[in-house]
Design a protein around this motif. Structure first.
Motif, short mmCIF file in Angstrom:
data_model
loop_
_atom_site.label_atom_id
_atom_site.label_comp_id
_atom_site.label_asym_id
_atom_site.label_seq_id
_atom_site.Cartn_x
_atom_site.Cartn_y
_atom_site.Cartn_z
N THR A 85 0.73 -1.17 -0.20
CA THR A 85 -0.07 0.09 -0.01
C THR A 85 1.14 1.28 -0.07
N SER A 86 1.82 1.22 1.04
CA SER A 86 2.80 2.37 1.14
C SER A 86 3.93 1.76 1.92
N THR A 87 5.15 2.11 1.53
CA THR A 87 6.31 1.80 2.34
C THR A 87 5.97 2.32 3.72
N HIS B 20 6.56 -0.75 -6.32
CA HIS B 20 5.26 -0.08 -6.39
C HIS B 20 4.29 -0.11 -5.17
N GLN B 21 3.54 1.27 -5.05
CA GLN B 21 2.71 1.27 -4.05
C GLN B 21 1.39 1.53 -4.42
N THR B 22 0.35 0.93 -4.03
CA THR B 22 -1.00 0.99 -4.33
C THR B 22 -1.79 2.37 -3.65
N GLY C 193 0.36 4.99 -2.45
CA GLY C 193 1.36 6.08 -1.88
C GLY C 193 0.87 7.25 -1.61
N ARG C 194 1.41 8.03 -0.64
CA ARG C 194 0.90 9.27 -0.02
C ARG C 194 1.83 10.22 0.14
N GLY C 195 1.43 11.56 0.12
CA GLY C 195 2.18 12.63 0.55
C GLY C 195 1.47 12.99 1.85
N ARG C 196 2.09 14.36 2.08
CA ARG C 196 1.29 15.00 3.47
C ARG C 196 -0.24 15.45 3.13
N LEU C 197 -0.85 15.59 4.32
CA LEU C 197 -2.36 15.93 4.04
C LEU C 197 -3.09 15.41 3.23
N ASP C 198 -2.71 14.06 3.25
CA ASP C 198 -3.91 13.13 2.40
C ASP C 198 -3.59 13.31 0.87
N HIS C 199 -2.33 13.91 0.53
CA HIS C 199 -2.10 13.94 -0.96
C HIS C 199 -1.77 12.76 -1.54
N LYS C 200 -2.10 12.50 -2.70
CA LYS C 200 -1.51 10.93 -3.26
C LYS C 200 0.03 11.18 -3.92
N TRP C 201 0.65 10.38 -3.77
CA TRP C 201 1.82 10.20 -4.55
C TRP C 201 1.83 8.95 -5.66
N GLU C 202 2.04 9.41 -6.75
CA GLU C 202 1.58 8.59 -7.93
C GLU C 202 3.09 7.98 -8.30
N SER C 203 3.06 6.86 -8.86
CA SER C 203 4.40 6.35 -9.51
C SER C 203 4.08 4.91 -10.24
N GLY D 262 11.09 21.43 -11.75
CA GLY D 262 9.90 20.46 -11.76
C GLY D 262 10.28 19.68 -10.53
N LYS D 263 9.21 18.96 -10.11
CA LYS D 263 9.18 18.10 -8.70
C LYS D 263 9.69 16.83 -9.15
N ILE D 264 11.08 16.33 -8.66
CA ILE D 264 11.32 14.87 -8.76
C ILE D 264 11.29 13.95 -7.55
N ILE E 99 11.56 9.39 -5.37
CA ILE E 99 12.17 10.06 -6.16
C ILE E 99 11.75 9.36 -7.96
N ASN E 100 11.05 10.21 -8.56
CA ASN E 100 11.06 9.78 -9.86
C ASN E 100 12.19 9.46 -10.74
N LEU E 101 12.35 8.38 -11.32
CA LEU E 101 13.33 7.86 -11.98
C LEU E 101 13.20 7.92 -13.61
C1 BT5 Z 1 5.15 14.79 -0.70
O1 BT5 Z 1 4.03 15.04 -0.47
O2 BT5 Z 1 5.86 15.33 -1.70
C2 BT5 Z 1 5.75 13.69 -0.06
C3 BT5 Z 1 5.95 12.31 -0.89
C4 BT5 Z 1 6.39 11.08 -0.50
C5 BT5 Z 1 6.47 9.88 -1.19
C6 BT5 Z 1 7.19 8.83 -0.45
S1 BT5 Z 1 7.15 7.48 -1.44
C7 BT5 Z 1 7.81 6.43 -0.26
C8 BT5 Z 1 6.96 6.85 0.87
N1 BT5 Z 1 5.87 5.93 0.77
C9 BT5 Z 1 4.60 6.67 0.81
O3 BT5 Z 1 3.43 6.42 0.77
N2 BT5 Z 1 5.12 8.09 0.71
C10 BT5 Z 1 6.31 8.29 0.78
P1 BT5 Z 1 3.49 16.46 -0.93
O4 BT5 Z 1 4.03 17.57 -0.23
O5 BT5 Z 1 2.31 16.45 0.07
O6 BT5 Z 1 3.08 16.27 -2.39
C11 BT5 Z 1 2.15 15.40 -2.92
C12 BT5 Z 1 2.04 16.25 -4.22
O7 BT5 Z 1 2.94 16.05 -5.34
C13 BT5 Z 1 0.62 15.45 -4.83
O8 BT5 Z 1 -0.52 16.30 -4.56
C14 BT5 Z 1 1.03 15.91 -6.45
O9 BT5 Z 1 0.57 17.20 -6.71
C15 BT5 Z 1 2.47 15.77 -6.37
N3 BT5 Z 1 2.76 14.24 -6.89
C16 BT5 Z 1 2.26 13.26 -6.83
N4 BT5 Z 1 3.16 12.38 -7.11
C17 BT5 Z 1 4.05 12.63 -7.94
C18 BT5 Z 1 5.19 12.14 -8.45
N5 BT5 Z 1 5.54 11.22 -8.83
N6 BT5 Z 1 6.35 13.40 -8.86
C19 BT5 Z 1 5.93 14.81 -8.78
N7 BT5 Z 1 4.93 15.15 -8.02
C20 BT5 Z 1 4.16 14.30 -7.57
#
Ligand code: BT5
Length: 249
Positions: A59-61, A78-80, A82-92, A139-141, A159-161
């Motif tokens: 789901t998420s590491t 792979h993450q099904t 993946g998340r960022g802060r504040l419930d944002h999604k991390w796509e990959s 650009g955000k990597i 980190i996007n590769l």
């Molecule tokens: C982040 O949150 O930038 C933190 C991301 C952390 C991801 C890692 S992966 C391993 C570990 N396991 C997890 O589940 N998470 C961590 P934030 O500042 O909230 O930014 C999220 C925003 O970045 C999203 O709302 C999108 O706009 C954008 N975004 C999503 N996927 C992206 C990607 N692959 N590359 C660039 N921007 C992306």
């Protein structure tokens, strides 16, 4: 150096002082041999190497790492969810990114420390946007996500590769080599003083000196990002901002 332990009553204490790994030790005493084996085993347990868990899909590491002790590392293809802060999604898409979580000791500026370590590992050209973005050519990597309890902090780095979303950027580096560099840089920067971390963060920052809009809990503040404070807070027109999403204006 050779040391005969047969007649030594306090072999372990002697061995500890002379660093047995750098010496050749010969003993004819069963007791001394046994003590030596126990001591060497103790040394290994006392200084464990980090435990690396490699997974194909998760789901998420972060979800796996939070159950593990400090020093653990979780990497996934792979993450099904993946998340960022504040419930944002991390796509990959699968196999296109470094997706890793490190379990570290909590620290007030850990988000900045991990950002500095990740930027250094990525190499020249990678810059930091407050609070936790890694940028390449604007650009955000990558990004950093810290989920902490009083006893440990789970630090996620994505980190996007070989793939990036629209408007994002990618690094085109080998995943495992990058992971090794991130590990080395984390060792280095988590051992550095807060002042050193903050100084390096300022050098790598693309936020400081810019006019910014910070959105915090539905409210927006605009002003100049002047500095970061001792706890890693962004100082905007003299006001400290501890969390939020920043837009460079
Ligand atoms: C982040 O949150 O930038 C933190 C991301 C952390 C991801 C890692 S992966 C391993 C570990 N396991 C997890 O589940 N998470 C961590 P934030 O500042 O909230 O930014 C999220 C925003 O970045 C999203 O709302 C999108 O706009 C954008 N975004 C999503 N996927 C992206 C990607 N692959 N590359 C660039 N921007 C992306």
């Amino acid at each position: 150096m050779r040391l005969w332990l047969s007649n030594l009553a306090i072999a372990p204490a002697v061995i500890r002082m002379i660093n047995p790994t750098a010496s050749s030790i010969i003993t004819t005493s069963v007791a001394a041999r046994w003590n030596l084996m126990l001591l060497l085993a103790y040394r290994r347990v006392g200084q464990p190497s980090p435990r690396v868990v490699r997974l194909q899909s998760v789901t998420s590491t972060q979800d796996v790492a939070r159950a593990l002790p400090i020093g653990s590392i979780v990497v996934a293809d792979h993450q099904t969810a993946g998340r960022g802060r504040l419930d944002h999604k991390w796509e990959s898409p699968s196999g296109t990114a470094l997706l890793v979580s490190f379990v570290l000791a909590p620290d007030p500026i850990l988000s900045l420390t991990v950002g500095v370590a990740a930027a250094e590992a990525c190499g020249s050209g990678v810059r930091l946007k407050w609070p936790n973005d890694l940028l390449l050519d604007g650009g955000k990597i990558g990004g950093v996500l810290i989920e902490a309890t009083p006893i440990k902090a789970v630090c996620g780095i994505g980190i996007n590769l070989t793939w990036a979303p629209e408007g994002g950027a990618k690094l085109n580096q080998d995943r495992d080599q990058l992971l090794e560099r991130v590990r080395a840089q984390l060792d280095r920067w988590t051992s550095a003083s807060a002042n050193e971390v903050l100084a390096r963060w300022r050098e790598l920052s693309v936020t400081l000196g810019r006019r910014v809009r910070v959105e915090v809990s539905g409210k927006a503040i605009e002003g100049t990002a002047e500095d970061i404070g001792p706890q890693g807070e962004l100082i905007v027109d003299g006001r400290p901002v501890t969390f939020g999403s920043v837009t460079h204006l």
